[in-house]
Design an enzyme around this catalytic site. Structure first.
Site, PDB file in Angstrom:
ATOM      1  N   GLU A 516      -3.355   6.217  -1.382  1.00 26.97           N
ATOM      2  CA  GLU A 516      -3.888   5.394  -0.299  1.00 26.97           C
ATOM      3  C   GLU A 516      -4.523   6.243   0.796  1.00 26.97           C
ATOM      4  OE1 GLU A 516      -4.374   2.430  -0.741  1.00 26.97           O
ATOM      5  OE2 GLU A 516      -2.997   1.966  -2.365  1.00 26.97           O
ATOM      6  N   HIS A 519      -7.948   7.314  -0.203  1.00 29.17           N
ATOM      7  CA  HIS A 519      -8.969   6.269  -0.105  1.00 29.17           C
ATOM      8  C   HIS A 519      -9.784   6.399   1.188  1.00 29.17           C
ATOM      9  CE1 HIS A 519      -8.929   3.781  -3.575  1.00 29.17           C
ATOM     10  NE2 HIS A 519      -7.682   3.353  -3.447  1.00 29.17           N
ATOM     11  N   GLU A 576     -11.019   4.425  -7.010  1.00 35.64           N
ATOM     12  CA  GLU A 576      -9.626   4.470  -7.463  1.00 35.64           C
ATOM     13  C   GLU A 576      -9.337   5.747  -8.241  1.00 35.64           C
ATOM     14  OE1 GLU A 576      -7.518   2.376  -6.319  1.00 35.64           O
ATOM     15  OE2 GLU A 576      -9.030   1.056  -5.427  1.00 35.64           O
ATOM     16  N   ASP A 580      -6.635   8.480  -7.294  1.00 34.52           N
ATOM     17  CA  ASP A 580      -5.572   8.874  -8.227  1.00 34.52           C
ATOM     18  C   ASP A 580      -5.499  10.394  -8.346  1.00 34.52           C
ATOM     19  OD1 ASP A 580      -4.686   6.327  -8.827  1.00 34.52           O
ATOM     20  OD2 ASP A 580      -5.860   6.143 -10.667  1.00 34.52           O
TER      21      ASP A 580
END
Length: 680
Positions: A516, A519, A576, A580
């Site tokens: 997160e 991101h 994403e 990751d």
């Protein structure tokens, strides 16, 4: 009109989070165990299969699910907890307060299947009659505004959101919309047999539904063709999913009169008045071409055809809450997209409905039962460790200049952390919930939320607000808010297990936190500054270096086969995948610091024969052990920004020298990428 959550529906969600204590009456979700490992597989050949092989062999997808993965397991556990809360609330009694009355009566009205079946289409008839009674296209826009308020979505969407260039201020947005199938490509791709097949399933579903409300067979069939024709036109005018990932493509702020002029046949001035919007001067038109092109559709289509289209969306939105024939028709259509064998038990559907409509009221009770007093402190401690690791990672980057690094540090330090539940719960006291009026309850709750969102226009942004309810098994980063949010619902095994060692937990929740945080610096997040404004704070050269590195990731994942002949869209999943990869490195770095700081040496010891680093990766793999039906796999590869579980694991570890060192992998083995990608 309902504002979308920051992430997509649960079937397609990434599930990230932290820790919550379990209630005494409910078994915890399955956590980490070495029994999931398939030791017949070489971890350097296929680590996902090594970490998950026995779990895959021993797991079955329940008939009421389209997939089985950690977050679905955990969601099922949370449903049990919410179920007990709602059953108690629905039972009534003198001790029931206003919160329990609302959630209990909404749930109870949903569970009274006999009453719902007896009413048939009657509860929806006033809405259908209103559409049928419209005399001209401008009057139809008034009706569309009403339907948007009570929860239906057709033709386009209207909502409030932070100004892309002044995130402290909320403004109005209009955007594309109005499709039944999950993506524009289902309507316009003729080279894909599965998509053409889904168009036929849509026609069958629409035909059946119109027949259920009394249209003769030929008229129902004609109505279905009308819906398909209009939705195909909307799809052709819609921006594709990958292009929408770039916030610059969604940045079209203009004056109110200019927006109205884009599509005169939308009668937007009349629409804004009908929905009760304030007299705003500016708004963002997310896709101006949509309104220009669809204006021609509104001009050329007969009024009766447009009324058929709007009526369809009224029916489709209400179908899950009408009598059994409508419920079955709706589920049969959804089955084609998900592969789900059986419809969920009614109590599950009613729990989900209550969470959707009165989520912070139900969530308040959920938190009381499940979220331990130490929950926030445990999470905040881990978040702090991960933020320090990301700061170190940024500081040590060889490809980024000191100028951009200093700006990245400012942004990282500005990220706000929301853990568990909101500081201030939403006030639903104005929502009228009746024990015998399911569809009315849904409409009134929808109208409450729509008006709440509209009332934000031209007001300061409330940064206390959450985009997910407390029981949600998920987490998110918001660029406009510059914050990470971890609801209480995911703060449990296997993401965080207090009985497990730190290595496993850093591979689970630690990697999630890192994901997160990353991101904020992925291909979308990096374009927002510390205040949440769309602003390029990178030097030109650093921007080029970043794009070169994320292109490596995009190209790598585009070669992964998701199902049959379908490969992943590396650009759709780029954010994403970047998160990751970055999250894994950051979490492992935090673990290494913890091991180094442990004077007792306990943190560095082997457990079950595996080093802390190996257990970190095993904990990571366990979170993404997954089985899914072919239908949902196909739907996800076309619509989901997340990669399948296998590539969320193998796609990451093959890029990590740290993994190769931990497991003794050699050059040329599958888990050692020849040209590894490294952004963060």
């Amino acid at each position: 009109m309902r504002v979308s959550h920051l992430l997509v529906a649960l079937l397609f969600l990434v599930t990230f989070g932290c820790f919550a204590q379990t209630s005494s009456s409910t078994k915890p979700a399955p956590g980490f165990s070495i029994d999931t490992i398939d030791k017949s597989i070489d971890p350097c050949v296929d680590f996902y299969q090594f970490a998950c092989g026995n779990w895959i062999k021993n797991s079955e997808i329940p008939p009421d699910q389209s997939q089985w993965v950690s977050f679905v397991e955990l969601r099922e556990r949370n449903l049990d907890i919410e179920h007990s809360i709602l059953e108690k609330a629905a039972s009534g009694g003198a001790s029931r307060d206003a919160v329990d009355q609302r959630i209990g009566d909404l749930y109870g009205s949903c569970m009274d299947e006999k009453a719902v079946n007896a009413k048939g289409i009657t509860p929806l008839k006033p809405e259908l009659d209103r559409v049928a009674a419209t005399k001209d296209k401008s009057a139809l826009i008034d009706e569309l505004a009403h339907l948007h308020l009570v929860g239906g979505e057709s033709l386009f969407s209207f909502y409030s959101s932070p100004d892309l260039h002044n995130a402290d201020q909320v403004i109005a947005y209009i955007d594309q919309g109005g499709l039944t199938l999950p993506d524009r490509d289902y309507y316009i791709k003729d080279d894909n047999a599965k998509m053409k097949e889904m168009r036929q399933h849509l026609v069958e579903y629409v035909t059946q539904t119109f027949a259920l409300v009394g249209q003769p067979p030929q008229q129902a069939a004609d109505s279905a063709q009308t819906v398909l024709r209009i939705e195909t036109a909307l799809a052709k005018a819609s921006m594709d999913r990958t292009a929408r990932r770039d916030p610059k493509n969604r940045d079209h702020k203009m004056g109110r009169d200019e927006a109205v002029a884009l599509g005169p046949d939308f009668y937007l001035s009349r629409y804004f008045t009908a929905v009760g919007a304030p007299n705003f001067a500016q708004l963002n038109v997310t896709n101006p071409d949509f309104f220009k092109q669809v204006n021609g559709v509104l001009e050329s289509e007969p009024l009766d055809s447009l009324k058929t289209y709007v009526s369809w969306h009224v029916l489709n939105a209400a179908a899950p809450w009408l009598s059994q024939p409508f419920v079955e028709a709706n589920f049969k259509f959804e089955q084609k997209l998900t592969g789900q064998k059986e419809i969920q038990a009614r109590w599950k559907r009613c729990v989900n409905l209550t969470d959707h409509e009165l989520g912070e009221a139900l969530g308040r009770r959920y938190v009381d039962l499940t979220f331990g007093a130490d929950g926030k402190q445990r999470m905040l401690k881990m978040v702090d460790a991960l933020e320090k690791s990301l700061a170190e990672d940024i500081h040590d980057l060889s490809w980024m200049s000191d100028e951009t690094k200093s700006q990245a540090k400012v942004k990282l330090e500005a990220i706000r952390n929301k853990i568990g539940y909101p500081d201030v719960y939403r006030d639903y006291s104005s929502v009228v919930i009746k024990s015998d009026d399911l569809l009315g309850n849904v409409a009134r709750a929808g109208e409450f939320e729509s008006k709440r969102q509209i009332a934000k226009i031209d007001k300061p942004l409330d940064r206390r607000e959450w985009g997910m309810t407390p029981p949600t098994v998920n987490a998110y980063y918001s660029g406009s808010f510059n914050e990470i949010v971890f609801p209480a619902g995911i703060l449990q095994p296997p993401f965080f297990d207090k009985s497990m060692d730190d290595a496993v937990n850093f591979g689970g929740i630690g990697l999630v936190i890192g994901h997160e945080l990353t991101h904020g610096f992925d291909d979308q997040g990096r374009k927002f500054d510390p205040h949440g404004n769309l602003h390029d704070w990178w030097t030109e050269q650093d921007g080029k270096e970043f794009e070169k590195r994320v292109s490596c990731v995009a190209n790598e994942y585009s070669n992964f086969v998701a199902v049959d002949d379908l490969k992943l869209n590396g650009r759709l999943t780029l954010g994403e995948n970047t998160a990751d990869n970055g999250g894994a490195r950051i979490a492992l770095l935090a673990l290494e610091h913890m091991i180094a700081d442990d004077k007792s040496g306990k943190e560095g010891q082997k457990i079950d024969g595996y080093t802390p680093e190996q257990r970190f990766f095993l904990g990571f793999g366990r979170v993404w052990c997954e089985k899914q039906r072919e239908e949902i796999a196909r739907t996800r590869v076309l619509t989901d920004p997340h990669s399948p579980g296998k590539y969320r694991v193998d796609g990451v570890v093959q890029n990590m020298p740290e993994f190769q060192k931990a497991w003794g992998c050699k050059a040329g083995q599958p888990m050692v990428a020849e040209n590894s990608c490294h952004v963060w």
